[in-house]
Design a protein around this motif. Sequence first.
Motif, PDB file in Angstrom:
ATOM      1  N   ARG A   3       0.837  -1.208   0.000  1.00 19.23           N
ATOM      2  CA  ARG A   3       0.000   0.000   0.000  1.00 19.23           C
ATOM      3  C   ARG A   3       0.869   1.254   0.000  1.00 19.23           C
ATOM      4  N   GLN A   4       1.947   1.223   0.765  1.00 18.76           N
ATOM      5  CA  GLN A   4       2.864   2.366   0.802  1.00 18.76           C
ATOM      6  C   GLN A   4       3.488   2.604  -0.570  1.00 18.76           C
ATOM      7  N   TYR A   5       3.874   1.530  -1.228  1.00 19.31           N
ATOM      8  CA  TYR A   5       4.477   1.641  -2.559  1.00 19.31           C
ATOM      9  C   TYR A   5       3.482   2.228  -3.562  1.00 19.31           C
ATOM     10  N   GLU A   6       2.269   1.710  -3.570  1.00 15.06           N
ATOM     11  CA  GLU A   6       1.260   2.199  -4.513  1.00 15.06           C
ATOM     12  C   GLU A   6       0.916   3.662  -4.240  1.00 15.06           C
ATOM     13  N   ASN A   7       0.879   4.047  -2.974  1.00 16.61           N
ATOM     14  CA  ASN A   7       0.586   5.437  -2.627  1.00 16.61           C
ATOM     15  C   ASN A   7       1.691   6.370  -3.126  1.00 16.61           C
ATOM     16  N   PHE A   8       2.951   5.945  -2.983  1.00 15.67           N
ATOM     17  CA  PHE A   8       4.056   6.787  -3.447  1.00 15.67           C
ATOM     18  C   PHE A   8       4.050   6.906  -4.969  1.00 15.67           C
ATOM     19  N   ILE A   9       3.841   5.795  -5.659  1.00 15.27           N
ATOM     20  CA  ILE A   9       3.841   5.821  -7.122  1.00 15.27           C
ATOM     21  C   ILE A   9       2.717   6.723  -7.632  1.00 15.27           C
ATOM     22  N   GLY A  10       1.559   6.667  -6.967  1.00 17.24           N
ATOM     23  CA  GLY A  10       0.415   7.425  -7.451  1.00 17.24           C
ATOM     24  C   GLY A  10       0.435   8.898  -7.091  1.00 17.24           C
ATOM     25  N   LYS A  11       1.073   9.255  -5.958  1.00 17.47           N
ATOM     26  CA  LYS A  11       0.951  10.626  -5.470  1.00 17.47           C
ATOM     27  C   LYS A  11       2.269  11.395  -5.380  1.00 17.47           C
ATOM     28  N   CYS A  12       3.381  10.711  -5.174  1.00 15.11           N
ATOM     29  CA  CYS A  12       4.626  11.414  -4.839  1.00 15.11           C
ATOM     30  C   CYS A  12       5.716  11.307  -5.903  1.00 15.11           C
ATOM     31  N   LEU A  13       5.683  10.270  -6.710  1.00 12.12           N
ATOM     32  CA  LEU A  13       6.785  10.048  -7.646  1.00 12.12           C
ATOM     33  C   LEU A  13       6.920  11.192  -8.641  1.00 12.12           C
ATOM     34  N   GLU A  14       5.802  11.678  -9.143  1.00 16.56           N
ATOM     35  CA  GLU A  14       5.852  12.737 -10.153  1.00 16.56           C
ATOM     36  C   GLU A  14       6.462  14.020  -9.591  1.00 16.56           C
ATOM     37  N   SER A  15       6.073  14.404  -8.373  1.00 13.77           N
ATOM     38  CA  SER A  15       6.622  15.626  -7.775  1.00 13.77           C
ATOM     39  C   SER A  15       8.107  15.462  -7.462  1.00 13.77           C
ATOM     40  N   LYS A  16       8.502  14.273  -7.016  1.00 15.25           N
ATOM     41  CA  LYS A  16       9.919  14.043  -6.738  1.00 15.25           C
ATOM     42  C   LYS A  16      10.738  14.092  -8.028  1.00 15.25           C
ATOM     43  N   GLU A  17      10.193  13.567  -9.090  1.00 16.78           N
ATOM     44  CA  GLU A  17      10.885  13.622 -10.378  1.00 16.78           C
ATOM     45  C   GLU A  17      11.030  15.065 -10.854  1.00 16.78           C
ATOM     46  N   ALA A  18      10.011  15.889 -10.597  1.00 16.68           N
ATOM     47  CA  ALA A  18      10.091  17.304 -10.975  1.00 16.68           C
ATOM     48  C   ALA A  18      11.193  18.013 -10.186  1.00 16.68           C
ATOM     49  N   THR A  19      11.358  17.656  -8.918  1.00 16.04           N
ATOM     50  CA  THR A  19      12.420  18.255  -8.099  1.00 16.04           C
ATOM     51  C   THR A  19      13.798  17.902  -8.647  1.00 16.04           C
ATOM     52  N   ILE A  20      13.988  16.639  -9.014  1.00 19.87           N
ATOM     53  CA  ILE A  20      15.279  16.208  -9.563  1.00 19.87           C
ATOM     54  C   ILE A  20      15.548  16.894 -10.902  1.00 19.87           C
ATOM     55  N   THR A  21      14.518  17.017 -11.717  1.00 22.05           N
ATOM     56  CA  THR A  21      14.683  17.677 -13.018  1.00 22.05           C
ATOM     57  C   THR A  21      15.061  19.145 -12.847  1.00 22.05           C
ATOM     58  N   LYS A  22      14.447  19.822 -11.878  1.00 26.70           N
ATOM     59  CA  LYS A  22      14.765  21.233 -11.631  1.00 26.70           C
ATOM     60  C   LYS A  22      16.207  21.393 -11.150  1.00 26.70           C
ATOM     61  N   LEU A  23      16.668  20.468 -10.332  1.00 28.88           N
ATOM     62  CA  LEU A  23      18.067  20.518  -9.903  1.00 28.88           C
ATOM     63  C   LEU A  23      19.007  20.431 -11.102  1.00 28.88           C
ATOM     64  N   SER A  24      18.684  19.550 -12.019  1.00 26.63           N
ATOM     65  CA  SER A  24      19.522  19.403 -13.210  1.00 26.63           C
ATOM     66  C   SER A  24      19.490  20.671 -14.061  1.00 26.63           C
ATOM     67  N   ASP A  25      18.305  21.246 -14.224  1.00 22.39           N
ATOM     68  CA  ASP A  25      18.184  22.474 -15.032  1.00 22.39           C
ATOM     69  C   ASP A  25      18.932  23.640 -14.383  1.00 22.39           C
TER      70      ASP A  25
END
Length: 569
Positions: A249-271
Amino acid sequence: MFKKKSKTTAITTPKPTAPSTELTALIEKLQKNADKVQKNIFDVEQNLNKDVSKINEGKQPLYQEDTNKRILNSLELLSGLDEDAVNAKRLQHPQAEMIEQDMKQLRDRVMKLREDHDHIYHLSRTEGRPSINWGNIMDEKLDNLNNKGFGQDLPSVENEVEEHNIFHSEVEALAPHINCSGDKDYVSSLQMKYNKLLASSSARQRNLLSLRDYMQRCTNELYWMDQQAEERINYDWSDTNLDYPARQRQYENFIGKCLESKEATITKLSDDGEKLIAAEHPGKNVIEAHMEAVHADWKEYLNLLICEENHLKHMDEYNKYHKEARDTQDLLKRLDTELNQKYNPEFKDVYQMEGLIREMDDQAKAIDHFDERVKALQNRSLQVLPLKYRRETPQKLLPIEALCEFDTDEGQVLRGERYTLLRNNGTKWDAKDAAGRKLTAPAVCFMIPPTDPEAVGTSDNLASQQKAIKQKMATSKGALMKRFEELKKESGTGTAGTVRSIPVGLRNIFKSEGVKPFPTLRSLLCEIGIHKKKKKKKKKEEEEKTVSFRSRTSGVRLRKPAQTPKVVA
């Protein structure tokens, strides 16, 4: 990984690794005295600049005695600091050499202030020119500024920021002394040097602050990814972990709600890193190193997510299979008990025997559906992973398969490649590839392919039990048929009348006493959804006889239920 942000001062004093109380107290004392020396240096520099202005104006200096006391106090503190540095080295402080270098730098600065003090207060002032050559001072500070570098990690950059803040304050303190001379050409040249020095100092201050901010953001994400990786590497993916649904349940919750925002943070760091490099930031080497570290850790984190998804799937399949196998085994035991107790031909009359035979024929058809369940479990057992080998070392070498890519000291683990498990060290596995190259990698990166000997053995045992029950049903039916024929013959000669069924009155008594009939095979099979009873729908038709008559008023033809004519007595 890079270190987390930590508070730094004039000297490098990380948390001591030795548990000694003596070393801890020594470092605290050393830090406290070093801060005092640093404060004395700053105050002396400020007061010397103020007295130089007074001397140039022909006034008496105000801080000669105070600056002298502070210099002497600093030298006295430095003597104690030198002894503390030696003791720190004796107690094996991990950065004793860096502490000695910091002490040397502090002593050099104090000695330089002592020379300036003697020069200001003991040399006569030349008419028309200041007693201090401000141009030379600015040139020295500019050379010093140009030779400054940038730290390689966050603590060193923090230290650079603090040191430059002091340096920048010294540069700003030079501004009032530029216009003290009456020589316009000299003042103009000083102003040009000062403007250049101030601009360079301000630029370095901005670069240090932007570098520190970027490194801090990178360090925060690196720390978070380190924690996530460690959590997955140390998690129990074996058969003994029954709490995996919460993890799922924890994994599914992270994939559905948090992964996209975390990916945006990493992308902004690179930019942001690319922008700093494009702007020719002087610390671009450090920025590039942090960008590469974030990229590598993010790639590793995504690979570990792939591993987690696979492990959760395999654990779910493993536990579901064994649960259904246990339920099936329990049902087979209940069926066996019923065959032994209910379908016994003794003490039965013709009518009971006939009913049991019909019921057994019906149940024989129903149990055929049970074959599908057992066959499905046999097929599934071939796909179940041997999860118990994740917690214990098997007696023979096992093949393992990589679920993701992972960089190790010995080389890279390739996704989908087969390896041989040499040793199970818990969270780390020793393996070798097809070429014989040995490597050590986290166990979470691998799975042990099917089959599981225990799962296959369980399904084979179920098939054997089912076969035995079907044979027992055939034997029981044969015994019932034999007894039924005997009772029919006895009934034909008139002797079977003595064997009767239970009277209706006794049945009612049993019912009132709460005696329940023995469950049938059909009812047991219905519990697991194998056999479904057919529901019969009863329909009742009522016919109404109608008569028609014409309404006198409306002329509409109505239909009215027929009425029974009254009988006149």
